[in-house]
Scaffold this active site. Structure first.
Site, PDB file in Angstrom:
ATOM      1  CD  GLU A 239      -2.692   5.718   6.728  1.00 54.83           C
ATOM      2  OE1 GLU A 239      -2.762   5.638   5.487  1.00 54.83           O
ATOM      3  OE2 GLU A 239      -1.764   5.210   7.391  1.00 54.83           O
TER       4      GLU A 239
ATOM      5  CD  GLU B 123      -3.574  -2.224   7.786  1.00 53.02           C
ATOM      6  OE1 GLU B 123      -2.431  -2.400   7.396  1.00 53.02           O
ATOM      7  OE2 GLU B 123      -4.269  -1.259   7.458  1.00 53.02           O
TER       8      GLU B 123
ATOM      9  CG  ASN C 262      -1.738   1.220   1.409  1.00 57.35           C
ATOM     10  OD1 ASN C 262      -1.825   2.027   0.489  1.00 57.35           O
ATOM     11  ND2 ASN C 262      -2.356   1.376   2.558  1.00 57.35           N
ATOM     12  CD1 TRP C 263       4.086   1.150  -2.237  1.00 60.81           C
ATOM     13  CD2 TRP C 263       3.734   1.471  -4.426  1.00 60.81           C
ATOM     14  NE1 TRP C 263       4.840   0.231  -2.917  1.00 60.81           N
ATOM     15  CE2 TRP C 263       4.645   0.400  -4.260  1.00 60.81           C
ATOM     16  CE3 TRP C 263       3.376   1.853  -5.722  1.00 60.81           C
ATOM     17  CZ2 TRP C 263       5.197  -0.293  -5.342  1.00 60.81           C
ATOM     18  CZ3 TRP C 263       3.915   1.167  -6.800  1.00 60.81           C
ATOM     19  CH2 TRP C 263       4.820   0.102  -6.609  1.00 60.81           C
ATOM     20  CE  LYS C 264      -0.116   3.340   4.582  1.00 63.86           C
ATOM     21  NZ  LYS C 264      -0.025   3.460   6.018  1.00 63.86           N
TER      22      LYS C 264
ATOM     23  N   GLY D  39       2.837  -1.038   4.355  1.00 66.04           N
ATOM     24  CA  GLY D  39       2.918   0.368   3.960  1.00 66.04           C
ATOM     25  C   GLY D  39       4.372   0.767   3.772  1.00 66.04           C
ATOM     26  N   GLY D  40       4.944   1.395   4.787  1.00 61.60           N
ATOM     27  CA  GLY D  40       6.289   1.975   4.721  1.00 61.60           C
ATOM     28  C   GLY D  40       7.348   1.077   4.106  1.00 61.60           C
TER      29      GLY D  40
ATOM     30  CG  HIS E  53      -5.885   2.319   5.420  1.00 57.59           C
ATOM     31  ND1 HIS E  53      -5.358   3.260   6.270  1.00 57.59           N
ATOM     32  CD2 HIS E  53      -4.927   1.376   5.267  1.00 57.59           C
ATOM     33  CE1 HIS E  53      -4.128   2.898   6.596  1.00 57.59           C
ATOM     34  NE2 HIS E  53      -3.843   1.755   5.999  1.00 57.59           N
TER      35      HIS E  53
ATOM     36  CB  SER F  21       5.133  -1.644  12.021  1.00 61.85           C
ATOM     37  OG  SER F  21       4.809  -0.279  12.171  1.00 61.85           O
TER      38      SER F  21
ATOM     39  N   GLY G  24       2.622   2.447  10.752  1.00 65.17           N
ATOM     40  CA  GLY G  24       3.645   3.477  10.555  1.00 65.17           C
ATOM     41  C   GLY G  24       4.518   3.731  11.764  1.00 65.17           C
TER      42      GLY G  24
HETATM   43  P1  PGA Z   1       2.776   0.389   7.684  1.00 62.05           P
HETATM   44  O1  PGA Z   1       1.329   0.631   7.050  1.00 62.05           O
HETATM   45  O2  PGA Z   1       3.293  -0.913   7.136  1.00 62.05           O
HETATM   46  O3  PGA Z   1       3.594   1.567   7.278  1.00 62.05           O
HETATM   47  O4  PGA Z   1       2.591   0.303   9.174  1.00 62.05           O
HETATM   48  C1  PGA Z   1       0.420  -0.415   6.902  1.00 62.05           C
HETATM   49  C2  PGA Z   1      -0.891   0.086   6.341  1.00 62.05           C
HETATM   50  O5  PGA Z   1      -1.293   1.211   6.646  1.00 62.05           O
HETATM   51  O6  PGA Z   1      -1.565  -0.629   5.601  1.00 62.05           O
END
Ligand code: PGA
Length: 256
Positions: free
Chosen positions: A101, A171, A9-11, A239-240, A99, A218, A177
């Site tokens: 966010e 999650e 997930n490159w957001k 994500g990251g 999600h 993470s 993050g």
């Molecule tokens: P993260 O993000 O791996 O940076 O914690 C995961 C996500 O939001 O799907």
């Protein structure tokens, strides 16, 4: 056994140019890996980079394309929204929904996620449904309640036909993050809570064949193995750590 899945997930982290470079790097490295038969790899770039990535992936059967969100109607006066029909048209197979966010910054509710899941399924796409408790909810001892409540609000009333699939991504909001994933044992316990609620909603063959439960928060190349196994999660949402091709490729290799 179900195929393992790793979803990037490159957001909103990359420009179109950066997305192109990262995708090309990943494709180059993936071509060198053998035995990828049991792993599904999914890239979720931003909407504006979808068609570019779809083109780059054209001859790359091992990598699927996903979107980070969509609207719940197919057409209409919904300024700024994206229809699942167009996601299908562009070559997406998956769509992330709910999600945390989007809940935090755009007030997305479980009811909206419910409508999106229906519409995604109707358009022959696979929803990646994000669930998770906040730190405050966890500290109040409410995490099981929160998870069960989210599943109920999002999935109750949605029947799955034999060809329709869903992915549930657990999650924990507070570790996204943060660089520090939760204890795999704690995550696996919540996986069982999710499974138990699913057993109340769907027949066992559907759970076995059409639903995958994955972990997100993470995940990196060091901890990925602790979350994915036959009696734990079916995969991960990253994500990251998916923003660097070397780290992403390491994660894939650690899943083999
Ligand atoms: P993260 O993000 O791996 O940076 O914690 C995961 C996500 O939001 O799907």
């Amino acid at each position: 056994m179900k195929n393992k899945i790793i979803i990037a997930n490159w957001k909103m982290n990359l420009t179109i140019k950066q997305t192109e470079i990262l995708t090309k790097d990943i494709i180059k490295e993936i071509k060198k890996i053998k035995n990828l038969d049991n792993i599904e790899i999914v890239l979720c770039p931003s909407f504006v980079a979808l068609s570019l990535v779809a083109n780059l992936l054209k001859r790359m059967k091992k990598i699927a394309l996903g979107a980070q969100n969509c609207f719940w109607e197919d057409y209409g006066a919904f300024t700024g929204e994206i229809s699942p029909i167009t996601l299908n048209e562009i070559g997406c197979k998956y769509v992330i929904v709910g999600h945390s966010e989007r809940k935090k910054y755009l007030s997305e509710t479980d009811n909206m996620t419910h409508q999106k899941v229906k519409s995604i399924l109707n358009n022959n796409l696979i929803p990646i449904i994000c669930l998770g408790e906040t730190f405050e909810e966890r500290q109040k001892g409410l995490k099981e309640f929160v998870i069960i409540n989210q599943i109920t609000k999002i999935l109750e009333g949605i029947k799955l036909k034999a060809h329709q699939k869903i992915i549930i991504a657990y999650e924990p909001v507070w570790v996204i993050g943060s660089g520090q994933a939760i204890e795999p044992k704690e995550a696996n316990y919540i996986r069982k809570v999710i499974l138990q609620r699913l057993i109340d909603l769907y027949p066992l063959p559907i759970i076995r064949n059409n639903i995958r439960i994955i972990y997100g928060g993470s995940v990196d190349s060091k901890n990925i193995k602790n979350f994915v196994s036959p009696d734990s999660f079916d995969g991960v949402l990253v994500g990251g750590a998916s923003l660097r091709s070397d780290e992403f490729i390491k994660m894939i290799k650690n899943l083999l």
